[in-house]
Design a protein around this motif. Sequence first.
Motif, mmCIF file in Angstrom:
data_model
loop_
_atom_site.group_PDB
_atom_site.id
_atom_site.type_symbol
_atom_site.label_atom_id
_atom_site.label_comp_id
_atom_site.label_asym_id
_atom_site.label_seq_id
_atom_site.Cartn_x
_atom_site.Cartn_y
_atom_site.Cartn_z
ATOM 1 N N THR A 30 0.826 -1.213 0.000
ATOM 2 C CA THR A 30 0.000 0.000 0.000
ATOM 3 C C THR A 30 0.857 1.259 0.000
ATOM 4 O OG1 THR A 30 -0.154 -0.059 2.415
ATOM 5 C CG2 THR A 30 -1.923 -1.130 1.164
ATOM 6 N N SER A 31 2.052 1.154 -0.516
ATOM 7 C CA SER A 31 2.916 2.334 -0.572
ATOM 8 C C SER A 31 2.295 3.394 -1.462
ATOM 9 C CB SER A 31 4.296 1.941 -1.078
ATOM 10 O OG SER A 31 4.202 1.320 -2.332
ATOM 11 N N ASN A 32 2.757 4.638 -1.298
ATOM 12 C CA ASN A 32 2.114 5.764 -1.943
ATOM 13 C C ASN A 32 2.063 5.614 -3.454
ATOM 14 O OD1 ASN A 32 0.761 8.230 -1.839
ATOM 15 N ND2 ASN A 32 2.628 9.381 -2.258
ATOM 16 N N ARG A 33 0.922 5.908 -3.993
ATOM 17 C CA ARG A 33 0.748 5.910 -5.427
ATOM 18 C C ARG A 33 -0.396 6.844 -5.773
ATOM 19 N NH1 ARG A 33 -0.755 0.711 -3.724
ATOM 20 N NH2 ARG A 33 -2.982 0.233 -3.866
ATOM 21 N N CYS A 34 -0.423 7.262 -6.983
ATOM 22 C CA CYS A 34 -1.482 8.122 -7.503
ATOM 23 C C CYS A 34 -2.291 7.327 -8.517
ATOM 24 C CB CYS A 34 -0.882 9.358 -8.151
ATOM 25 S SG CYS A 34 -2.094 10.517 -8.811
ATOM 26 N N SER A 35 -3.606 7.364 -8.387
ATOM 27 C CA SER A 35 -4.482 6.717 -9.349
ATOM 28 C C SER A 35 -5.543 7.723 -9.778
ATOM 29 C CB SER A 35 -5.143 5.486 -8.737
ATOM 30 O OG SER A 35 -4.177 4.530 -8.350
ATOM 31 N N GLY A 36 -6.097 7.507 -10.922
ATOM 32 C CA GLY A 36 -7.100 8.465 -11.361
ATOM 33 C C GLY A 36 -7.673 8.123 -12.712
ATOM 34 N N TRP A 37 -8.323 9.110 -13.274
ATOM 35 C CA TRP A 37 -8.968 8.971 -14.565
ATOM 36 C C TRP A 37 -8.424 10.027 -15.525
ATOM 37 C CZ3 TRP A 37 -12.278 4.939 -15.394
ATOM 38 C CH2 TRP A 37 -12.710 4.262 -14.251
ATOM 39 N N VAL A 38 -8.054 9.557 -16.685
ATOM 40 C CA VAL A 38 -7.626 10.455 -17.739
ATOM 41 C C VAL A 38 -8.570 10.240 -18.909
ATOM 42 C CG1 VAL A 38 -5.237 10.373 -16.956
ATOM 43 C CG2 VAL A 38 -5.974 8.821 -18.749
ATOM 44 N N ARG A 39 -8.719 11.242 -19.757
ATOM 45 C CA ARG A 39 -9.622 11.097 -20.891
ATOM 46 C C ARG A 39 -9.002 11.660 -22.151
ATOM 47 N NH1 ARG A 39 -14.393 15.469 -19.214
ATOM 48 N NH2 ARG A 39 -13.175 17.380 -19.584
ATOM 49 N N GLN A 40 -9.501 11.162 -23.263
ATOM 50 C CA GLN A 40 -9.017 11.636 -24.552
ATOM 51 C C GLN A 40 -10.189 11.873 -25.484
ATOM 52 O OE1 GLN A 40 -6.178 9.100 -26.613
ATOM 53 N NE2 GLN A 40 -5.248 10.934 -27.505
ATOM 54 N N VAL A 41 -10.321 13.111 -25.885
ATOM 55 C CA VAL A 41 -11.291 13.469 -26.906
ATOM 56 C C VAL A 41 -10.645 13.182 -28.255
ATOM 57 C CG1 VAL A 41 -12.607 15.363 -27.923
ATOM 58 C CG2 VAL A 41 -12.295 15.239 -25.441
ATOM 59 N N LEU A 42 -11.427 12.700 -29.187
ATOM 60 C CA LEU A 42 -10.898 12.342 -30.494
ATOM 61 C C LEU A 42 -10.110 13.494 -31.095
ATOM 62 C CD1 LEU A 42 -10.998 9.903 -32.398
ATOM 63 C CD2 LEU A 42 -12.892 11.015 -33.604
ATOM 64 N N GLY A 43 -8.852 13.253 -31.414
ATOM 65 C CA GLY A 43 -8.015 14.263 -32.029
ATOM 66 C C GLY A 43 -7.287 15.165 -31.061
ATOM 67 N N LYS A 44 -7.511 14.962 -29.780
ATOM 68 C CA LYS A 44 -6.860 15.815 -28.778
ATOM 69 C C LYS A 44 -5.987 14.968 -27.853
ATOM 70 C CE LYS A 44 -10.350 19.462 -28.758
ATOM 71 N NZ LYS A 44 -11.220 20.325 -27.910
ATOM 72 N N GLN A 45 -5.182 15.637 -27.038
ATOM 73 C CA GLN A 45 -4.277 14.936 -26.136
ATOM 74 C C GLN A 45 -5.008 14.432 -24.897
ATOM 75 O OE1 GLN A 45 -1.175 17.854 -25.405
ATOM 76 N NE2 GLN A 45 0.075 17.037 -27.056
ATOM 77 N N GLN A 108 -0.007 14.715 -13.300
ATOM 78 C CA GLN A 108 0.282 14.695 -14.731
ATOM 79 C C GLN A 108 1.053 13.436 -15.127
ATOM 80 O OE1 GLN A 108 -0.864 16.591 -17.109
ATOM 81 N NE2 GLN A 108 0.357 15.667 -18.752
ATOM 82 N N ALA A 109 1.734 12.821 -14.154
ATOM 83 C CA ALA A 109 2.454 11.579 -14.430
ATOM 84 C C ALA A 109 1.521 10.476 -14.894
ATOM 85 C CB ALA A 109 3.215 11.113 -13.193
ATOM 86 N N LEU A 110 0.233 10.576 -14.542
ATOM 87 C CA LEU A 110 -0.724 9.573 -15.012
ATOM 88 C C LEU A 110 -0.794 9.578 -16.534
ATOM 89 C CD1 LEU A 110 -3.665 10.055 -12.494
ATOM 90 C CD2 LEU A 110 -2.010 8.178 -12.562
ATOM 91 N N VAL A 111 -0.666 10.753 -17.121
ATOM 92 C CA VAL A 111 -0.688 10.871 -18.579
ATOM 93 C C VAL A 111 0.672 10.504 -19.164
ATOM 94 C CG1 VAL A 111 -0.833 12.521 -20.496
ATOM 95 C CG2 VAL A 111 -2.537 12.568 -18.677
ATOM 96 N N ASP A 112 1.733 11.018 -18.557
ATOM 97 C CA ASP A 112 3.066 10.881 -19.142
ATOM 98 C C ASP A 112 3.653 9.482 -18.968
ATOM 99 O OD1 ASP A 112 3.873 14.233 -17.985
ATOM 100 O OD2 ASP A 112 2.882 13.559 -19.823
ATOM 101 N N TYR A 113 3.429 8.879 -17.815
ATOM 102 C CA TYR A 113 4.097 7.611 -17.509
ATOM 103 C C TYR A 113 3.189 6.527 -16.952
ATOM 104 C CZ TYR A 113 7.917 11.013 -17.531
ATOM 105 O OH TYR A 113 8.770 12.022 -17.857
ATOM 106 N N GLY A 114 1.939 6.876 -16.666
ATOM 107 C CA GLY A 114 1.073 5.959 -15.937
ATOM 108 C C GLY A 114 0.679 4.718 -16.706
ATOM 109 N N LEU A 115 0.319 3.694 -15.960
ATOM 110 C CA LEU A 115 -0.257 2.485 -16.521
ATOM 111 C C LEU A 115 -1.751 2.733 -16.719
ATOM 112 C CD1 LEU A 115 1.456 0.014 -14.042
ATOM 113 C CD2 LEU A 115 2.167 0.509 -16.393
ATOM 114 N N ARG A 116 -2.294 2.299 -17.850
ATOM 115 C CA ARG A 116 -3.698 2.563 -18.137
ATOM 116 C C ARG A 116 -4.439 1.300 -18.515
ATOM 117 N NH1 ARG A 116 -1.394 7.046 -20.931
ATOM 118 N NH2 ARG A 116 -1.661 6.026 -22.950
ATOM 119 N N GLY A 117 -5.742 1.335 -18.305
ATOM 120 C CA GLY A 117 -6.596 0.239 -18.741
ATOM 121 C C GLY A 117 -6.987 0.404 -20.194
ATOM 122 N N GLN A 118 -7.967 -0.369 -20.623
ATOM 123 C CA GLN A 118 -8.381 -0.362 -22.025
ATOM 124 C C GLN A 118 -9.282 0.814 -22.360
ATOM 125 O OE1 GLN A 118 -7.338 -2.583 -24.483
ATOM 126 N NE2 GLN A 118 -5.868 -3.031 -22.861
ATOM 127 N N GLY A 119 -9.892 1.391 -21.341
ATOM 128 C CA GLY A 119 -10.745 2.549 -21.565
ATOM 129 C C GLY A 119 -12.214 2.198 -21.674
#
Length: 126
Positions: A30-45, A108-119
């Motif tokens: 249970t060491s420190n970590r950040c989790s969250g939700w990121v989204r992508q609109v078609l054609g955008k970052q 912001q690391a969630l976007v740059d380096y994070g592990l993601r699911g299938q969406g």
Amino acid sequence: QVQLVESGGGSVQPGGSLTLSCVISGYSDTSNRCSGWVRQVLGKQLEVVAAIDTLGGTKYADSVKGRFTISQDISKNTLNLQMDNLEPDDTAMYYCATMPGVSVIAAQALVDYGLRGQGTQVTVAS
């Protein structure tokens, strides 16, 4: 190996609500970590929508403050995003993401380096 599985997307009319859920498995402690939700609109970052860390700190994108609520149950390895008063601009592919060793300050690391699911797709339209 950390794995993320999302559920709960769908179509809803403006003003409606949806709840996204994610099961995050594979962390050995249970060491420190950040989790969250990121989204992508078609054609955008990709953008961070909401994030939470092991200590319960949270961070939200300005566009969703007051409408979205992120929560977690570390004992059950679950992460949820309650989305209320949805707007057409919320239409996007939503990904559950996690990044070990960081707090929400570095969400912001969630976007740059994070592990993601299938969406899971969220569509807000009349």
